[in-house]
Write a protein that holds these residues in place. Structure first.
Motif, PDB file in Angstrom:
ATOM      1  N   THR A 469       0.682  -1.275  -0.018  1.00  0.00           N
ATOM      2  CA  THR A 469       0.168   0.068  -0.021  1.00  0.00           C
ATOM      3  C   THR A 469       0.849   1.215  -0.081  1.00  0.00           C
ATOM      4  O   THR A 469       1.240   1.691   0.889  1.00  0.00           O
ATOM      5  N   ASP A 473      -2.822   7.499  -1.885  1.00  0.00           N
ATOM      6  CA  ASP A 473      -3.968   6.922  -2.226  1.00  0.00           C
ATOM      7  C   ASP A 473      -4.771   5.964  -1.481  1.00  0.00           C
ATOM      8  O   ASP A 473      -5.893   5.740  -1.311  1.00  0.00           O
ATOM      9  N   LYS A 477      -8.547   4.206   3.542  1.00  0.00           N
ATOM     10  CA  LYS A 477      -9.407   3.496   2.812  1.00  0.00           C
ATOM     11  C   LYS A 477      -9.477   2.143   2.998  1.00  0.00           C
ATOM     12  O   LYS A 477     -10.278   1.261   2.488  1.00  0.00           O
ATOM     13  N   LEU A 480     -12.987   0.391   3.922  1.00  0.00           N
ATOM     14  CA  LEU A 480     -13.688   0.373   2.657  1.00  0.00           C
ATOM     15  C   LEU A 480     -13.344  -0.717   1.623  1.00  0.00           C
ATOM     16  O   LEU A 480     -14.131  -1.398   1.148  1.00  0.00           O
ATOM     17  N   ILE A 481     -11.950  -0.926   1.391  1.00  0.00           N
ATOM     18  CA  ILE A 481     -11.365  -1.911   0.675  1.00  0.00           C
ATOM     19  C   ILE A 481     -11.631  -3.414   1.094  1.00  0.00           C
ATOM     20  O   ILE A 481     -11.982  -3.905   0.198  1.00  0.00           O
ATOM     21  N   GLU A 484     -15.381  -4.284   0.619  1.00  0.00           N
ATOM     22  CA  GLU A 484     -15.273  -4.472  -1.000  1.00  0.00           C
ATOM     23  C   GLU A 484     -14.710  -5.918  -1.443  1.00  0.00           C
ATOM     24  O   GLU A 484     -15.497  -6.567  -2.102  1.00  0.00           O
ATOM     25  N   VAL A 643     -11.701  -5.003  -8.277  1.00  0.00           N
ATOM     26  CA  VAL A 643     -11.932  -4.145  -7.287  1.00  0.00           C
ATOM     27  C   VAL A 643     -11.195  -3.127  -6.856  1.00  0.00           C
ATOM     28  O   VAL A 643     -11.078  -2.092  -6.680  1.00  0.00           O
ATOM     29  N   TYR A 644      -9.678  -3.804  -7.028  1.00  0.00           N
ATOM     30  CA  TYR A 644      -8.475  -2.714  -6.835  1.00  0.00           C
ATOM     31  C   TYR A 644      -8.662  -1.677  -7.933  1.00  0.00           C
ATOM     32  O   TYR A 644      -8.406  -0.437  -7.206  1.00  0.00           O
ATOM     33  N   LYS A 645      -8.920  -1.902  -9.153  1.00  0.00           N
ATOM     34  CA  LYS A 645      -8.740  -0.965  -9.986  1.00  0.00           C
ATOM     35  C   LYS A 645      -9.908   0.067  -9.843  1.00  0.00           C
ATOM     36  O   LYS A 645      -9.723   0.920 -10.358  1.00  0.00           O
ATOM     37  N   LYS A 646     -11.007  -0.367  -9.397  1.00  0.00           N
ATOM     38  CA  LYS A 646     -12.191   0.597  -9.190  1.00  0.00           C
ATOM     39  C   LYS A 646     -11.557   1.749  -8.364  1.00  0.00           C
ATOM     40  O   LYS A 646     -12.159   2.929  -8.459  1.00  0.00           O
ATOM     41  N   HIS A 647     -11.059   1.336  -7.340  1.00  0.00           N
ATOM     42  CA  HIS A 647     -10.704   2.406  -6.120  1.00  0.00           C
ATOM     43  C   HIS A 647      -9.448   2.980  -6.317  1.00  0.00           C
ATOM     44  O   HIS A 647      -9.076   4.074  -6.027  1.00  0.00           O
ATOM     45  N   PHE A 648      -8.419   2.341  -7.278  1.00  0.00           N
ATOM     46  CA  PHE A 648      -7.218   2.787  -7.555  1.00  0.00           C
ATOM     47  C   PHE A 648      -6.801   2.757  -9.070  1.00  0.00           C
ATOM     48  O   PHE A 648      -6.020   1.985  -9.487  1.00  0.00           O
TER      49      PHE A 648
END
Length: 798
Positions: A469, A473, A477, A480-481, A484, A643-648
């Motif tokens: 991490t 960014d 989070k 939240l992550i 998800e 999911v990762y790409k959605k948030h980052f």
């Protein structure tokens, strides 16, 4: 005359094709092994040759004593820079502070990559003599300047110029590219330094770095130096030895001693014992040098054995030569010429074998060795070795054969006798002493690796991945992550931590507790973790309880491992208060539970006393994810990535399997085992070639005896036993010599590991049985062939 010698030698080779093949192929194998090992050794000794100032560069190390145990390391406090520059600047050409090589995200427009790099002071590129392709060596003088390696620049900008481009670090910090340097080759200590950004920027990026500017107890940095040409490493070490002890009052109890560790020792002599250098990879280098020598020696022994064994066949030739006027020196030169011809053909064959096997060897040894076609030193050494091998291989046969008396030979009264076979027996024993020792040594190395691999890690690393991490960014989070990821069904649990499961990035002191003895110098491994860490990694709570969100006070709680209970001398650890005075741990922690010992550092060392301190979820270094076993790994990773790409969306998806990271800890030992195993197999093949040739000769020599025994009623089994018995006896003698030699050698090698296996008797039993089996398998072909042949053919009149 020399051409005449070569012509006769060539005819002799063609006349005895089977023996010629055994000699040439055996020598070629031995030479190929020696060449490969020599190239590998050269590669090891050329480590860090990329740096022009290698002989003047060092890293500052410190030696400290904790409760009577002295350790050394290259982790430095930040004030060391100011102390060296203020008081000892005249000793150095460069003093450069650096961060540890770390993983960062680099971004340019829509291009996002993950690379490893360092923050370094401006003099670093000049000190390490980086080869600049664009820009210049002064590219770190300003706050937001950055240098990129050639491969990193290409990944970000393609074939376009990188100079003046603005990139982002961790999607947050704008940096201007002021230079591109040539990639640092793989056989160098800083080969993973793919970019360098300014030290001043690093200080502003992380608040804690600025806070420890005057703190001698926080060893979180590296310090590289280049000494002046007029001094030496030992002289500078003597000057700076007590700089930390003189300036850091709180550190005096550890008796800190600062010293320089030269770059030329970073790779080959990187191990320390009781605070002082004690060896390292150099031991493996010498080990393989010895193996290469002995494998070549095996091939030479084969040549001598087969040449002397066939002496009776060539006795008349020597007698005729002497009778018509040849001197002994001329006969010696003739046989040495034969030896030289065989060695030259073998050398050419060995070059072909090396070229064919070099790619596979590089994979096993994890190197990038290329054949040195244009290196005159290599060819000079090679041709010198060819001459030495020719003389070594051919000297005894030449001296032995040239000593025959022509009168006895030509009258037919010459007999080699039993004494003539004695040197051959000694050489066979010598061969198998080497081969059996290699078998035993390789088996013990493999057993040590397997023994350590089977050591319990204390947690379940199967199906666990770590996501680094990096950057702002990720801040805030985590929850939240986590929700998800759990909702996606790809994972069954998740937790965060500041250290990876395969390493401890923080070691802290400055703690007090009720049972701490006066003068006790504490040193704890520390990993700051979130709720659900124990559940995600499958740790076991031995006493007390796990972190629990129901208890608000758990934000000031700590879990300790079993080793820490003993270390701290706690009879009832639950509820014990630990007070910290370190800037990073200046608070009170309450012990709420004891977990089982978890193997996070070297698998060859004892588990260290560890504190698992609760850490706020908004600032971790790693997400630890337990994959859902009901889905395939491929499906889980695809879901996690989405999911990762959605948030980052602007960050590359990067992860590591924890079990694979753990497996890499055995890479060095496994590499040694593979190389030793390969050398052992080739040594056995070479020895078997010699045995096959000798068995063939003896069967031919005793053909009439075998024929007579068959006529008198001897069975095939009895004849096979008769021909095989002598070789088995020789092999058993070899084993009796090899066992104590290999035991002493490998027992000494195992002492390098605190967590080590015991040398088991079954290893020697299997080695003996294997040697006997190999011998019988090799000899039996010729023995059975001779025993089943028609006696009429061997008994008919010549």
């Amino acid at each position: 005359m020399f051409l005449n010698y070569i012509k006769i030698a060539w005819r002799t080779l063609l006349k005895n094709k089977a023996y010629s093949f055994i000699n040439i192929f055996g020598l070629a194998l031995g030479m190929a092994v020696t060449i490969l090992i020599s190239l590998w050794i050269y590669n090891q000794f050329s480590y860090n040759n990329f740096f022009k100032n290698k002989d003047r560069i060092a890293q500052v190390y410190q030696r400290q004593t904790f409760n009577g145990n002295t350790d050394s390391g290259n982790a430095m406090p930040r004030p060391i820079e100011f102390a060296l520059k203020d008081k000892y600047q005249d000793q150095f050409k460069h003093i450069v502070m650096s961060s540890w090589t770390g993983q960062y995200y680099l971004s340019y427009n829509d291009t996002h990559i993950s690379e490893t790099g360092n923050a370094m002071q401006a003099e670093g590129p000049e000190m390490f003599s980086l080869e600049i392709i664009e820009g210049d060596l002064t590219g770190l003088k300003k706050l937001n300047w950055i240098l990129l390696s050639q491969s990193t620049a290409k990944a970000l900008f393609g074939e376009k110029s990188a100079l003046g481009k603005i990139i982002k670090i961790d999607n947050t910090h704008d940096m201007e590219v002021t230079g591109v340097y040539k990639n640092i080759p793989g056989n160098n200590s800083l080969d993973d330094m793919n970019f360098i950004f300014s030290w001043e920027k690093y200080v502003t990026m992380y608040e804690w770095v600025n806070k420890v500017k005057d703190h001698w107890g926080d060893n979180s940095f590296q310090c590289f130096v280049q000494i002046n040409d007029q001094t030496t490493f030992d002289a500078v070490t003597a000057t700076i030895l007590h700089v930390k002890k003189d300036l850091a009052d709180k550190e005096k109890q550890y008796n800190p001693e600062m010293f320089l560790f030269p770059m030329e020792n970073w790779y080959l002599r990187s191990e320390f014992k009781d605070g002082y250098p004690s060896g390292g990879r150099i031991e493996y280098v010498w080990l393989f040098a010895i193996i290469g020598f002995f494998v070549l020696l095996l091939a030479c022994i084969n040549f001598m054995n087969l040449s002397t064994a066939r002496s009776e066949k060539r006795a008349k030739e020597v007698g005729v030569r002497k009778a018509i006027g040849s001197t002994r020196n001329q006969v010696i030169r003739q046989f040495l010429s034969e030896s030289l011809l065989i060695v030259c053909i073998s050398f050419i064959t060995s070059i072909i074998l090396v070229l064919v096997s070099l790619e596979g060897f590089n994979k096993i040894a994890a190197t990038q060795i290329e054949f040195p076609w244009g290196n005159p030193i290599f060819w000079l050494i090679a041709f010198t070795c060819v001459l030495i091998t020719a003389v070594l291989s051919g000297s005894y046969p030449a001296l032995y054969l040239s000593s025959f008396q022509p009168v006895k030979v030509l009258k037919g009264s010459f007999k080699a006798g039993k004494k003539a076979a004695l040197p051959r027996k000694i050489l066979v024993i010598s061969q198998f002493v080497i081969s059996v020792s290699l078998i035993i040594g390789t088996a013990i190395v493999l057993h040590q690796v397997i023994h350590t691999k089977n050591r319990s890690t204390g947690y379940d690393n199967a199906g666990v991945i770590q996501i680094p991490t990096l950057g702002s960014d990720f801040v805030g989070k985590y929850n939240l992550i986590r929700n998800e990821f759990l909702k996606s069904g790809a994972i069954i649990n998740m937790a965060s931590s500041t250290s990876p499961m395969t390493g401890v990035w923080n070691n802290w002191g400055g703690f007090t507790w009720s049972t701490k003895p006066d003068g006790f110098q504490e040193d704890f491994a520390v990993s700051r973790v979130s709720f659900d860490f124990v559940k995600t990694l499958g740790l076991k709570v031995i006493q007390g309880r796990d972190f629990d969100k129901k208890f608000a006070t758990d934000t000031a709680a700590v879990l300790i491992n079993q080793t820490a209970v003993t270390y701290m001398n706690l009879k009832d650890p639950i509820g014990e208060i630990i007070k910290g005075s370190n800037p990073k741990s200046k608070r009170r922690y309450k012990i709420i539970g004891v977990v089982n010992d978890v193997l996070m550092q070297s698998p060859y060392e004892p588990i260290k006393q560890t504190l698992f301190i609760y850490n706020k979820e908004d600032d971790p270094n790693f997400y630890n994810l337990k994959l859902n076993p009901d889905h395939t790994t491929k499906e889980n990773l695809a879901t996690i990535e989405s999911v990762y790409k959605k948030h980052f969306p602007s960050l590359p998806f990067q992860y590591d399997f924890v079990d694979q990271e753990y497996a890499e800890k055995f890479e060095s030992e496994e590499k040694v085992a593979k190389l030793a195993g390969l050398a052992t197999i080739l040594a056995i093949i070479i020895s078997c070639l010699g045995l096959f040739g000798l068995a063939s000769f003896i069967a031919e020599q005793r053909s009439k005896e075998i024929g007579i025994r068959k006529v008198l009623g001897a069975s095939v089994f009895s004849l096979w036993r008769m021909l095989s018995k002598e070789f088995v006896i020789l092999i058993l003698i070899s084993c009796l010599i090899a066992i104590p030699l290999s035991y002493l050698t490998m027992h000494s090698w195992l002492q390098n590991y605190t967590y080590r296996t015991e040398i088991q008797p079954w290893i020697f039993i299997i080695a003996i049985m294997g040697a006997v089996f190999i011998t019988l398998t090799t000899v039996s072909f010729q023995a059975i062939k001779a025993a089943t042949s028609n006696p009429v053919n061997s008994l008919q009149d010549e």
